[in-house]
Motif scaffolding. Structure first.
Motif, mmCIF file in Angstrom:
data_model
loop_
_atom_site.group_PDB
_atom_site.id
_atom_site.type_symbol
_atom_site.label_atom_id
_atom_site.label_comp_id
_atom_site.label_asym_id
_atom_site.label_seq_id
_atom_site.Cartn_x
_atom_site.Cartn_y
_atom_site.Cartn_z
ATOM 1 N N ILE A 183 36.326 41.033 45.692
ATOM 2 C CA ILE A 183 36.624 41.010 47.136
ATOM 3 C C ILE A 183 38.131 40.949 47.363
ATOM 4 O O ILE A 183 38.689 41.715 48.158
ATOM 5 C CB ILE A 183 35.905 39.828 47.817
ATOM 6 N N PHE A 184 38.792 40.045 46.637
ATOM 7 C CA PHE A 184 40.235 39.922 46.798
ATOM 8 C C PHE A 184 40.943 41.209 46.365
ATOM 9 O O PHE A 184 41.915 41.633 46.998
ATOM 10 C CB PHE A 184 40.776 38.715 46.018
ATOM 11 N N MET B 269 40.615 38.829 36.030
ATOM 12 C CA MET B 269 40.334 40.074 35.317
ATOM 13 C C MET B 269 39.531 41.064 36.160
ATOM 14 O O MET B 269 39.732 42.274 36.053
ATOM 15 C CB MET B 269 39.621 39.782 33.996
ATOM 16 N N THR B 270 38.643 40.577 37.003
ATOM 17 C CA THR B 270 37.927 41.479 37.900
ATOM 18 C C THR B 270 38.881 42.025 38.956
ATOM 19 O O THR B 270 38.830 43.208 39.302
ATOM 20 C CB THR B 270 36.728 40.772 38.558
ATOM 21 N N PHE B 271 39.763 41.170 39.453
ATOM 22 C CA PHE B 271 40.812 41.635 40.371
ATOM 23 C C PHE B 271 41.605 42.763 39.720
ATOM 24 O O PHE B 271 41.830 43.817 40.317
ATOM 25 C CB PHE B 271 41.748 40.474 40.745
ATOM 26 N N PHE B 272 42.021 42.564 38.481
ATOM 27 C CA PHE B 272 42.799 43.560 37.743
ATOM 28 C C PHE B 272 42.026 44.880 37.634
ATOM 29 O O PHE B 272 42.568 45.960 37.925
ATOM 30 C CB PHE B 272 43.135 43.006 36.343
ATOM 31 N N ILE C 46 48.671 35.562 42.405
ATOM 32 C CA ILE C 46 48.053 35.035 43.629
ATOM 33 C C ILE C 46 46.578 34.732 43.399
ATOM 34 O O ILE C 46 46.079 33.693 43.832
ATOM 35 C CB ILE C 46 48.241 36.028 44.801
ATOM 36 N N SER C 47 45.869 35.625 42.707
ATOM 37 C CA SER C 47 44.435 35.396 42.474
ATOM 38 C C SER C 47 44.206 34.160 41.606
ATOM 39 O O SER C 47 43.271 33.395 41.840
ATOM 40 C CB SER C 47 43.768 36.634 41.875
ATOM 41 N N SER C 48 45.071 33.938 40.642
ATOM 42 C CA SER C 48 44.974 32.732 39.823
ATOM 43 C C SER C 48 45.200 31.490 40.677
ATOM 44 O O SER C 48 44.477 30.490 40.553
ATOM 45 C CB SER C 48 45.998 32.787 38.690
ATOM 46 N N PHE C 49 46.183 31.552 41.554
ATOM 47 C CA PHE C 49 46.473 30.434 42.453
ATOM 48 C C PHE C 49 45.291 30.151 43.373
ATOM 49 O O PHE C 49 44.925 28.988 43.598
ATOM 50 C CB PHE C 49 47.734 30.737 43.268
ATOM 51 N N ILE C 50 44.669 31.206 43.914
ATOM 52 C CA ILE C 50 43.510 31.025 44.802
ATOM 53 C C ILE C 50 42.369 30.348 44.042
ATOM 54 O O ILE C 50 41.760 29.393 44.533
ATOM 55 C CB ILE C 50 43.044 32.375 45.385
ATOM 56 N N TYR D 166 44.405 45.420 47.720
ATOM 57 C CA TYR D 166 44.800 46.824 47.547
ATOM 58 C C TYR D 166 44.979 47.497 48.901
ATOM 59 O O TYR D 166 45.962 48.209 49.114
ATOM 60 C CB TYR D 166 43.769 47.590 46.716
ATOM 61 N N ASN D 167 44.039 47.256 49.814
ATOM 62 C CA ASN D 167 44.170 47.843 51.150
ATOM 63 C C ASN D 167 45.383 47.301 51.889
ATOM 64 O O ASN D 167 46.039 48.028 52.637
ATOM 65 C CB ASN D 167 42.898 47.621 51.953
#
Length: 136
Positions: free
Chosen positions: A125-126, A73-76, A22-26, A131-132
């Motif tokens: 941020i994502f 990677m930051t999301f990860f 999803i983060s890649s898509f965004i 996670y929440n």
């Protein structure tokens, strides 16, 4: 991650993999709506080392804002940190991996510092929001 989640019953890994997709898509969606000029383009003042094999440096005219690598990677790293709720070896390795990838993207002239820092900010941020959301 999908297979490991199925076998282990730890569905965090399923949601982690899904969140990375999803983060890649965004990030790629943002690249389609930002202007194709100025600070949004990949750096053009250096030799092209961004794609392998180098396709005659066509990527230099592409939008690089935000850095998808930095975003994902930051999301990860944020997801791993929030899952473990403490600093341990897995968190340190994920943070180091994210930093190394961002350095590589800068030193190979794929992205400017602005593009990388924006991708990392969006990924952070994502990661917190996602996670929440999955923890409810």
């Amino acid at each position: 991650s999908f297979i490991y989640a199925s076998i282990s019953g730890l569905y965090f890994y399923f949601f982690l993999a899904l969140g990375m997709i999803i983060s890649s898509f965004i990030s790629e969606s943002i690249k389609k709506i930002v202007p194709k000029k100025g600070i949004f383009l990949r750096p053009t003042d250096q030799p092209c080392k961004c794609k392998y094999p180098v396709p005659k440096c066509k990527n230099m005219k592409e939008v690089g804002f935000p850095s998808t690598h930095a975003f994902v990677m930051t999301f990860f790293a944020i997801m791993v940190l929030m899952y473990h709720k403490k600093i341990n070896s897995q968190v340190i390795i994920s943070l180091i991996l994210a930093i190394v990838i961002m350095i590589q993207r800068y030193t190979s002239f794929c992205h400017s510092l602005l593009q990388i820092s924006t991708g990392a900010s969006f990924g952070s941020i994502f990661g917190v929001l996602y996670y929440n959301f999955i923890s409810v």
